[in-house]
Enzyme design. Structure first.
Site, PDB file in Angstrom:
ATOM      1  N   HIS A  83      39.224  43.730  40.794  1.00 53.31           N
ATOM      2  CA  HIS A  83      40.226  42.313  40.809  1.00 53.31           C
ATOM      3  C   HIS A  83      41.377  41.809  41.236  1.00 53.31           C
ATOM      4  O   HIS A  83      42.074  41.568  41.141  1.00 53.31           O
ATOM      5  CB  HIS A  83      39.837  41.934  39.076  1.00 53.31           C
ATOM      6  CG  HIS A  83      40.690  42.870  37.590  1.00 53.31           C
ATOM      7  ND1 HIS A  83      40.006  43.879  37.188  1.00 53.31           N
ATOM      8  CD2 HIS A  83      41.341  42.703  37.949  1.00 53.31           C
ATOM      9  CE1 HIS A  83      41.135  44.252  36.411  1.00 53.31           C
ATOM     10  NE2 HIS A  83      42.244  43.773  36.845  1.00 53.31           N
ATOM     11  N   ASP A 219      35.043  48.629  39.583  1.00 53.33           N
ATOM     12  CA  ASP A 219      35.828  47.671  39.479  1.00 53.33           C
ATOM     13  C   ASP A 219      37.384  48.527  40.096  1.00 53.33           C
ATOM     14  O   ASP A 219      38.110  49.050  39.534  1.00 53.33           O
ATOM     15  CB  ASP A 219      36.180  47.227  38.220  1.00 53.33           C
ATOM     16  CG  ASP A 219      37.696  45.692  38.449  1.00 53.33           C
ATOM     17  OD1 ASP A 219      37.940  45.537  39.071  1.00 53.33           O
ATOM     18  OD2 ASP A 219      38.067  44.883  37.638  1.00 53.33           O
ATOM     19  N   SER A 645      45.801  47.379  34.246  1.00 50.95           N
ATOM     20  CA  SER A 645      44.913  47.350  35.415  1.00 50.95           C
ATOM     21  C   SER A 645      44.484  48.120  36.570  1.00 50.95           C
ATOM     22  O   SER A 645      45.927  47.752  37.099  1.00 50.95           O
ATOM     23  CB  SER A 645      44.465  45.498  35.833  1.00 50.95           C
ATOM     24  OG  SER A 645      43.483  45.265  34.648  1.00 50.95           O
TER      25      SER A 645
END
Length: 722
Positions: A83, A219, A645
């Site tokens: 992402h 991810d 992230s």
């Protein structure tokens, strides 16, 4: 300045007394290092941060200013979240070569894809510059004068602190203005896409599973940093070569078990752990409901069109994910703050602080802080509400309005700086907008505009609305704007912006879309922003003094850490499950079986590639399985937030064991209140990353670059691939 004493006033459960907090890596020696070793760490603080020798910090760059990444080979191979690289993956995707749908894998350096504007920034050195920044600042100064002097000092320190010509100095504030740190950084500007799984792996579960445990999402995405022949930062060039890092992370094949030590190293964005209870009440009751309502409406429209049209699905994939991410986060945040009674707990802490203030005779210095918070938060609430609606409607969710606002700023540049500045800004805008319109659908945006304008007119306090919004017919306004405005099409926008400044401004003022933006912007800057900023300046000063009081008056055994501010931090904890509700317990590790249990053929969120199904059915996991099962995700007690992230999850020995990508829904309130019983970060097991790269993609060239180790087995070398 004497180093600030550290305390953390929120933890009350002894089992977790050494967890929670986002710590500055240059200040780990002492309490933090002892706590980390008590949790099982085998490294030293110097192994994590060292100015003179290679250390872990040299393998953890800031990815594109918003995420974290880690170097995993001696050729600059970079790992981050899918992402985090989503917009780059999208930008390379077409209907003919849909890398979002099918994935992408470069089998050699020549196949790697450049990404103009994408950066990787390394921290070279961290220095305390509080004394220099606070020079000449006195308590008697008005708040505005204090801030002006501090800004002048920051500029001077940034300019004078020693650095190399290709490096940059950045000064950041900590503890709400009680401490200032300088970061010497090095930013690489040639970052190329190397590999990405399809979205059915990289975004498996998509928005339904976002912020939810158990997760089963791969991810991750791979990039590579390129440098000039001297291994220094350079703009993209075919002559650039893969970057040789000072340090890269070895990768553990031994996996994780309950209570294993975990350290997450990265760039957390923003937290507000020390807000007063009245501020938390306002977030729960006023701010979050407004944000959520706006995004509810926008997402409903976008989702409808994305499910019906593959082209729109590609165009809006990144935008939808960005909007949905915090929409869902705010819902979980409100739930967690309410469930954990954060307001009540903070009120008790405030009562205890008041007792300490009175006991120490500090009433003159700190006695009026909490009453002043009550006063200013009551005053700012309607302005905060109107501001959130303006930001969510004009700047974040209606694309025509966002483009129109940039045109409005263009007119302001002309008024303030003249024709040459106007020309420069206009040319940049025209060039930049070509990429925007590649992923723009007027029919989608039209429906979003109608829904959000209706909400804006209804929910923004009447005194803050432009006169043109009185008795507004949102449907009629929408038809007029999207049938006549030049902002719905790139060619018509370019034509609108042709000519000298006065011609362009005249044409803009006749455009119905621009008229709406101008009315909304002028109302905002005249009726909302000045008063909001005036009150917020007073709150900022109070928050600084409140932080000072906490540091000064809390007992030595308590722990305070600085709020996240986008700078490099260490957070440490353990692999641990949790109980979100009565009679419910979540294990800390998920497996590929869970992917197959969620599998819905052809579904937008839960489809699974056939090759992954085949590998699962054959149990063809290579050296990456554990007891015949393929681990996918795991959770820990690391205190993370947005910006973490892509952060590496590191084991006790300094090896990579996972990749941080999310938090559990019940614990998203940790930006304001860390509850050790509910707060969990979610990580991709690095063995799942390797399995996908190796067995699914066949990109063995990438595996061969990495250093695979067995720390639990005496660091024996890994077996050859099977």
């Amino acid at each position: 300045m004497k180093l600030l004493r550290v305390l953390f006033i929120f933890l009350s459960v002894p089992l977790f007394a050494q967890q929670g907090g986002m710590w500055i890596p240059s200040l780990l020696e002492g309490m933090n290092e002892s706590e980390m070793k008590n949790l099982g760490m085998k490294m030293s603080a110097q192994d994590i941060y060292d100015v003179n020798n290679a250390s872990l910090k040299d393998a953890v760059p800031h990815f594109n200013g918003g995420c974290t990444s880690e170097v995993i080979s001696n050729q600059g191979l970079l790992l981050t979240n899918h992402h985090c690289g989503y917009s780059q993956i999208q930008s390379h995707s077409t209907l003919e070569n849909d890398y979002l749908e099918n994935g992408f894998w470069a089998m050699n350096l020549k196949e790697e894809l450049p990404n103009p504007g994408v950066t990787a920034t390394f921290i070279i050195k961290i220095e305390d510059v509080t004394t220099q920044v606070m020079n000449g600042v006195t308590e008697s100064m008005p708040e505005a004068d204090k801030q002006k002097k501090i800004e002048e000092n920051i500029a001077q320190v940034s300019q004078s602190f020693p650095k190399e010509a290709w490096q940059e100095n950045r000064v950041r504030t900590f503890f709400e203005g009680n401490q200032y740190m300088l970061f010497v950084v090095e930013t690489f500007k040639d970052v190329r896409l190397v590999g990405t799984p399809p979205s059915s792996i990289g975004k498996f579960g998509s928005d339904t599973d976002n912020w939810i445990w158990p997760r089963h999402t791969g991810d991750f995405a791979l990039f590579r940093i390129y440098a000039d022949k001297n291994n220094r930062p350079a703009e993209y060039s075919e002559d650039n070569v893969p970057y040789t890092p000072k340090h890269f992370l070895p990768i553990s094949l031994d996996g994780v078990a309950e209570n294993d030590f975990t350290m997450v190293f990265g760039f957390p964005g923003t937290t507000d752990e020390y807000l007063p209870s009245v501020a938390i009440e306002q977030i729960i009751n006023t701010v979050n409901p407004a944000r959520i309502a706006i995004r509810d409406a926008a997402l409903a429209v976008q989702d409808k069109y994305m499910r019906a049209d593959p082209q729109i699905k590609i165009q809006y994939a990144s935008k939808f994910a960005r909007i949905a991410n915090y929409w869902k986060k705010w819902q979980g945040e409100t739930l967690g703050l309410t469930k954990s009674n954060a307001v009540g707990i903070k009120q008790k802490q405030e009562k205890a602080l008041t007792n300490q203030i009175n006991k120490k005779g500090k009433q003159n210095e700190y006695g009026n802080l909490l009453p002043q918070f009550e006063k200013y938060y009551a005053e700012i609430e309607p302005y905060t509400l109107a501001r959130e609606y303006f930001f969510e409607t004009v700047l974040r969710n209606v694309e025509l309005l966002r483009t129109g606002f940039q045109a409005y700023q263009l007119t302001q540049v002309y008024d303030a700086r003249g024709a040459q500045s106007f020309e420069d800004r206009r040319n940049n805008m025209v060039e930049r907008m070509s990429g925007h319109y590649k992923d723009y659908s007027a029919k989608v945006d039209k429906e979003v505009f109608e829904a959000l304008i209706a909400i804006y007119a209804d929910k923004v306090p009447q005194e803050f609305l432009p006169a043109s919004f009185n008795n507004i017919d949102s449907k009629a306004l929408t038809e007029e704007v999207y049938s006549k405005s030049a902002f719905v099409d790139y060619d018509s926008l370019k034509k609108l912006l042709e000519g000298d400044a006065e011609t362009v401004i005249s044409n803009l003022n006749n455009d119905p879309g621009f008229k709406v933006v101008k009315d909304m912007a002028e109302a905002y800057f005249e009726k909302i922003a000045p008063k909001y900023e005036e009150i917020q300046l007073n709150i900022t000063g109070l928050q600084r003094d409140y932080m000072k009081a906490l540091i000064e008056l809390s007992p030595k055994e308590d722990r305070i850490f600085p709020n996240a501010n986008g700078t490099l931090r260490v957070t440490y904890g353990k692999v641990a499950g949790y109980s979100p509700a009565d009679a419910v317990y979540y294990e800390p590790v998920t497996h590929l079986e869970g992917v197959m249990q969620k599998y819905i053929p052809g579904d937008y969120e839960f489809d699974v590639p056939q090759k992954l199904i085949d590998l699962y059915e054959a149990k063809d996991y290579g050296q990456y399985a554990e007891n015949g099962k393929m681990p996918v995700n795991f959770i820990g007690t690391n205190h993370t937030t947005g910006g973490n992230s892509g952060s590496p999850a590191i084991d006790a020995h300094g090896n990579l064991i996972g990749l941080n990508f999310d938090r559990v829904w019940e614990g998203t309130m940790s930006d304001y209140y860390y509850d050790p019983s509910l707060s969990r970060n979610i990580m991709v097991d690095i063995r799942y990353v390797l399995f996908i790269v190796d067995k699914y993609a066949g990109a063995t060239n990438l595996i061969d670059e990495m250093k695979l180790v067995h720390p639990k087995k005496g660091n024996k070398k890994s077996k050859k691939r099977k």
